[in-house]
Structures are given as C-alpha cells and as structure tokens.
Write a protein that holds these residues in place. Structure first.
Motif, PDB file in Angstrom:
ATOM      1  N   CYS A  76       2.768  22.319  -0.057  1.00  0.00           N
ATOM      2  CA  CYS A  76       3.052  23.692   0.379  1.00  0.00           C
ATOM      3  C   CYS A  76       2.019  24.693  -0.138  1.00  0.00           C
ATOM      4  O   CYS A  76       1.934  25.808   0.369  1.00  0.00           O
ATOM      5  N   GLN A 115       5.785  28.250  -1.004  1.00  0.00           N
ATOM      6  CA  GLN A 115       6.939  27.457  -1.414  1.00  0.00           C
ATOM      7  C   GLN A 115       8.213  28.290  -1.346  1.00  0.00           C
ATOM      8  O   GLN A 115       9.257  27.830  -0.849  1.00  0.00           O
ATOM      9  N   CYS A 126       5.670  24.622   5.485  1.00  0.00           N
ATOM     10  CA  CYS A 126       4.576  24.312   4.553  1.00  0.00           C
ATOM     11  C   CYS A 126       3.285  23.927   5.269  1.00  0.00           C
ATOM     12  O   CYS A 126       2.207  23.966   4.675  1.00  0.00           O
TER      13      CYS A 126
END
Length: 325
Positions: free
Chosen positions: A240, A246, A285
């Motif tokens: 990510c 994240q 991500c």
C-alpha cells in the motif's frame, strides 16, 4: 477549605489514573472493554491483539482472539479461537496455546482432557495452569497457579440472546501489572482515549474504526490464518505504500465487514464480506488500477448499498452495470 482542597486533589488523582482496571474483556463477540473501561468495536472476521506482552506477576501475557461470522444468518460476530502466549520474565521460557469452539466444547462435554491445546514453548501446561471446572455456564478458563491471572473463554451459544455468551476475559490479580499501550494491544495501558490520541497524532480527521482497522491490518506481528485476512494484512503492510494510503484503504473498506447493511447484503448474496474487504484493500492500495480486484469487488458489491467512493470508482473502472441500492 482544607477539606475542599483535599477533595479536589483526590479527584485530580482519580482523573489522572483514568479509572484503570486490570480487566480486558470482549462481550457479545464484537465489543472489547479496555483497561481504561472504554469500549472498542471489533466487527471483523480476523485476529487482533487484545493483550500484547502485558506484565502481570512474573509473566508477559498475550491474548489474541480470532473473530468469525456465525454461519446461520451471518448477522453476528463470534470469537471462534483464542490464542494465549506467555513468557516468564525470570527465565524467558515460553508457553503458547489456543482454544477453539470445538476444543472447548469437547472439554465441557468430557470428550477432551484440556480446554486449551499447547502449541509451542518449553513450559508444560500443568506447571503453569489449573483449569476452571466443567460447568453449565458455557465457558472454560486458564488459572495461573500462583493466582497472578485468569483467562476465561466464553463460548458462542447459538440459542443465546444477542450472542451475549461469546467473549473472553483476562484479569490480572497481581500487584505487578504493567499493560502495553495502544496500538500494540487494543486494551491499551489504561490511558483515557488512546485511540483518539493516536488518530490525532497522525493528523487524521476521520472515524475511529478506520484507525482500528489501520492498526490491526498493518501489524505483521499478528499471525493471521484466514487467507483473506492474511492477504489483506500483507497488501496493506507491503503493497500500500504510505501510511496515508494505508489509512485510506482502512477508511474506505472497513464498512464492508463492520456495517451491517453491507456485511449482511454481501452474505445474503452468498459472498463473503471478508473476501470483499480483501478485494477492496487490494483495489485501493493499487491506486485503483488492479483490474482483477476491481472486477471481483464489483461482483461482491452488486445489488448492495452504495459504498462511499468505492462503488462509483468500481462502476467507472471495470463494472458499468454495477447496481447499488
């Protein structure tokens, strides 16, 4: 006046202690009451560190529950497994063990000798614990022989009201008690509003659940065993990129497993909410470029309520016929 001042001082002392207890427990499979008596929601079918290397007596104690959705109507979370890790602070010897709904039930039905199965470490179970009695209260327990602590695992009862019997309780009785701070353990160190303070330190303005999900799924010390949980963890941790991305994945994807209107709709369509969560994390991500996760997520969200940002992105990127309610 002196009495009044003394009362103020006592109140200040009580306030600075934030009412810290020596108890961490989960109720109804989804609410963890921390050492500071705050309540944190744990509506996700994965593992989390409720207690992580907290000092109690001569031990460092770790308690890791594993959540799952009950299989009948997929409406409630239950604690399917409970992993316990101990390290003796004097000689660094360890004991690791776990219980499950099946193991505990067999013990209660006199089909198994112990409610927990030793998994690793040099210490022997019988040298550390006694077990609670087999009773009709639908629970099993580990009791440290010197009386330092007790760990109770309350089993899911499909006939019980609101699944209230699903939970665990860790209680330290020793004067030596030093809990670990959040986010290393969800139950924290007794400081008030630990989750809020962490969120504020990151300059995040959004919801509390996103912070909990961020800290759980970026923690590679938690041994996730369910494949979707493990993939979500590895994706958020290793693929990510930045903490901001994240956190964005946690913020946008947690409602899939944490809000009933998504979780129950996906389950009702015979898909798994944790699979949809995994595909959502992979999609976010990848900067919304992973076509495979986009298509899979689109299929899982089809015919369900609109998920903020995600539904529109999926519809635009890969599934124009995605229908949302």
């Amino acid at each position: 006046m002196k009495v009044f001042v003394a009362v103020l001082v006592l109140c200040a002392i009580a306030h600075t202690s934030f009412g810290m207890t020596k108890v961490c427990e989960a109720k109804k499979g989804k609410k963890v009451v921390t050492f500071s008596e705050t309540a944190e929601t744990t509506e996700f079918p994965c593992k989390y560190n409720a207690v992580r290397r907290t000092k109690c007596g001569e031990w460092l104690v770790t308690v890791t529950p594993g959540n799952d959705l009950e299989t009948d109507k997929n409406k409630h979370y239950v604690i399917k497994t409970l992993w316990v890790g101990l390290e003796n602070m004097t000689n660094t010897l360890k004991w690791e063990g776990r219980s499950t709904l099946k193991i505990a039930r067999k013990y209660l039905d006199n089909l198994k000798m112990a409610p927990f199965t030793r998994k690793d470490g040099f210490l022997k179970t019988e040298d550390i614990f006694t077990y609670g009695p087999r009773t009709a209260d639908n629970q099993v327990s580990l009791i440290e022989k010197n009386g330092d602590f007790k760990i109770t695992y309350n089993l899911y009862d499909p006939d019980g009201s609101m699944h209230k019997s699903s939970g665990f309780r860790f209680e330290c009785f020793s004067d030596t008690f030093v809990p670990t701070a959040y986010p290393q353990q969800l139950c924290g160190n007794g400081t008030e509003s630990e989750v809020h303070k962490f969120k504020k330190s990151m300059e995040w303005q959004d919801n509390r659940m996103a912070t909990l999900f961020f800290n759980i799924f970026t923690n590679d010390e938690i041994a996730q065993t369910e494949s979707n949980c493990l993939t979500s963890q590895r994706t958020m941790t290793n693929k990510c990129g930045t903490k901001e991305k994240q956190y964005m994945a946690a913020k946008l994807c947690w409602p899939i497993v944490g809000k009933p209107r998504y979780q129950r709709c996906i389950s009702g369509n015979m898909d798994k909410p944790i699979s949809a969560f995994r595909h959502c994390v992979e999609y976010v991500c990848s900067d919304y470029k992973d076509a495979n996760s986009c298509l899979a997520l689109g299929d899982e969200l089809d015919m369900c309520p609109t998920l903020d940002t995600i539904t529109l992105k999926v519809r635009a990127d890969c599934k124009p016929d995605l229908f949302s309610t």
